[in-house]
Design an enzyme around this catalytic site. Structure first.
Site, mmCIF file in Angstrom:
data_model
loop_
_atom_site.group_PDB
_atom_site.id
_atom_site.type_symbol
_atom_site.label_atom_id
_atom_site.label_comp_id
_atom_site.label_asym_id
_atom_site.label_seq_id
_atom_site.Cartn_x
_atom_site.Cartn_y
_atom_site.Cartn_z
ATOM 1 C CB SER A 166 24.595 -2.219 -22.556
ATOM 2 O OG SER A 166 23.578 -2.011 -23.520
ATOM 3 C CB THR A 175 17.122 -3.005 -16.898
ATOM 4 O OG1 THR A 175 16.910 -1.970 -17.864
ATOM 5 C CG2 THR A 175 18.622 -3.163 -16.691
ATOM 6 C CG ASP A 202 20.631 6.537 -29.387
ATOM 7 O OD1 ASP A 202 20.058 7.625 -29.201
ATOM 8 O OD2 ASP A 202 20.039 5.447 -29.305
ATOM 9 C CB THR A 218 20.081 8.671 -33.471
ATOM 10 O OG1 THR A 218 20.784 7.937 -32.439
ATOM 11 C CG2 THR A 218 20.781 8.469 -34.798
ATOM 12 C CG ASN A 225 13.960 10.365 -27.249
ATOM 13 O OD1 ASN A 225 14.180 11.476 -26.762
ATOM 14 N ND2 ASN A 225 13.988 9.262 -26.527
ATOM 15 C CB THR A 234 14.886 8.176 -33.398
ATOM 16 O OG1 THR A 234 14.781 8.474 -31.988
ATOM 17 C CG2 THR A 234 16.350 8.167 -33.811
ATOM 18 C CB VAL A 293 4.720 -1.733 -33.832
ATOM 19 C CG1 VAL A 293 4.475 -3.211 -33.561
ATOM 20 C CG2 VAL A 293 5.160 -1.535 -35.279
ATOM 21 C CB ALA A 296 4.515 -4.342 -28.714
ATOM 22 C CG ASP A 328 20.523 0.000 -28.355
ATOM 23 O OD1 ASP A 328 20.834 1.175 -28.059
ATOM 24 O OD2 ASP A 328 20.053 -0.793 -27.527
#
Length: 318
Positions: free
Chosen positions: A18, A53, A119, A154, A156, A192, A232, A234, A241
């Site tokens: 994308s 998005t 991915d 890759t 998850n 990942t 982290v 957040a 990507d």
């Protein structure tokens, strides 16, 4: 370079992902790091949106499989369709994904050493519950058509479970799932992120990697690693990507050393995320929660860390 060291032969990547006008996901997250690390990158934008998005609003266009085929035909007519790597990420459409597989197979006929890095973006877990954020009919296409032609994948943890139909509760389960994925085709599998308990404690996230090589005499060697990186606090977009692009680059530079490739990839990720969160907090102002615009990856500012990451995350060989 005149009079200097001979240049490495050109290495060219076709990245079908994308595109956003503002921010860093898909091709915008993959192209810059690959270029910084010395790769020529040709991009096909599977969508063109104003922004990712995760914002309140977005506008834009979606490329369909016929339009993808037309772009590829143009490359072919000019005989510039020889690639060393193909990289793909988020896709929502089954016919588009099937067309990608056709293109990869044709490119592998052009260059038998081509490496396809995929991915398989399908979903994730939130608070322990997994859910798909692409149409469910993409799963069989990934499982039966895409993964068998991929060299590096890759997923998850949730995506690895979807592809194999097997749940992961322990590290041993994860290693067996990676073996199942190897058996489907890919030489390199990196999970990942996972919700496995990290030996270093709850503030760490576990990634697992497995590289299986068949030697000339037919014997197989498998290298497996675990990487624990600090969480982290957040929600970032585009990290997957960026991870896939940097893993492509570092496995190219260290083809038989998944440990070093993953250490460099994950360390660079940490540098980018730490810089991003720091900057986001400053932009949001004291006591305010950073928004999507504040949390766009600080990619250009991290150029030196992407190019030559200081290793701050070590991998353990299993």
């Amino acid at each position: 370079r005149e009079g200097g060291a001979a240049m490495e032969p050109e290495c060219r990547v076709l990245s079908i992902q994308s595109h956003v006008v503002r921010g860093y996901v898909g091709n915008k997250a993959a192209t810059f790091p690959l270029q910084v690390l010395g790769f020529e990158v040709d991009t096909v934008n599977s969508v063109q949106f104003s922004n990712h998005t995760g914002y309140a609003h977005w506008k834009g266009q979606v490329l369909n499989s016929d339009e993808l085929h037309e772009l590829y035909e143009g490359l072919k007519l000019n005989k510039v369709n020889r690639y060393d790597y193909v990289l793909t990420g988020y896709t929502r459409d089954t016919s588009f994904l099937a067309m990608v597989v056709d293109i990869v197979q044709e490119l592998k006929q052009q260059n038998s050493n081509l490496v396809y890095v995929c991915d398989p973006v399908m979903g994730d877990k939130w608070n322990g519950e997994g859910s798909m954020y692409v149409p469910k009919d993409l799963l069989p296409v990934y499982r039966d058509k895409v993964v068998p032609v991929a060299d590096i994948i890759t997923p998850n943890q949730f995506e690895a479970e979807l592809l194999t139909g097997r749940k992961i509760y322990t590290e041993k389960d994860a290693l067996e799932v990676m073996d199942m994925l190897h058996a489907m085709g890919p030489e390199t599998v990196v999970i990942t992120s996972s919700d496995l308990q990290a030996p270093l404690g709850n503030d760490y996230l576990i990634a697992l990697g497995s590289h299986r090589k068949t030697k000339a005499d037919g014997t197989r060697i498998t290298q497996r690693i675990r990487v624990e990186s600090p969480k982290v606090d957040a929600v970032f977009v585009g990290t997957g990507d960026l991870f896939a692009a940097m893993l492509l680059a570092w496995t190219h530079k260290h083809p038989n050393n998944l440990k070093v490739a993953c250490e460099k990839t994950v360390s660079a990720m940490q540098h980018v995320l730490q810089r991003t969160i720091k900057s986001a907090k400053v932009q949001a102002g004291e006591g305010n929660k950073p928004n999507s615009a504040h949390l766009e990856l600080r990619m250009v500012q991290s150029k030196k860390d992407i190019e030559n990451p200081e290793i701050i995350v070590k991998a353990t060989v299993l």
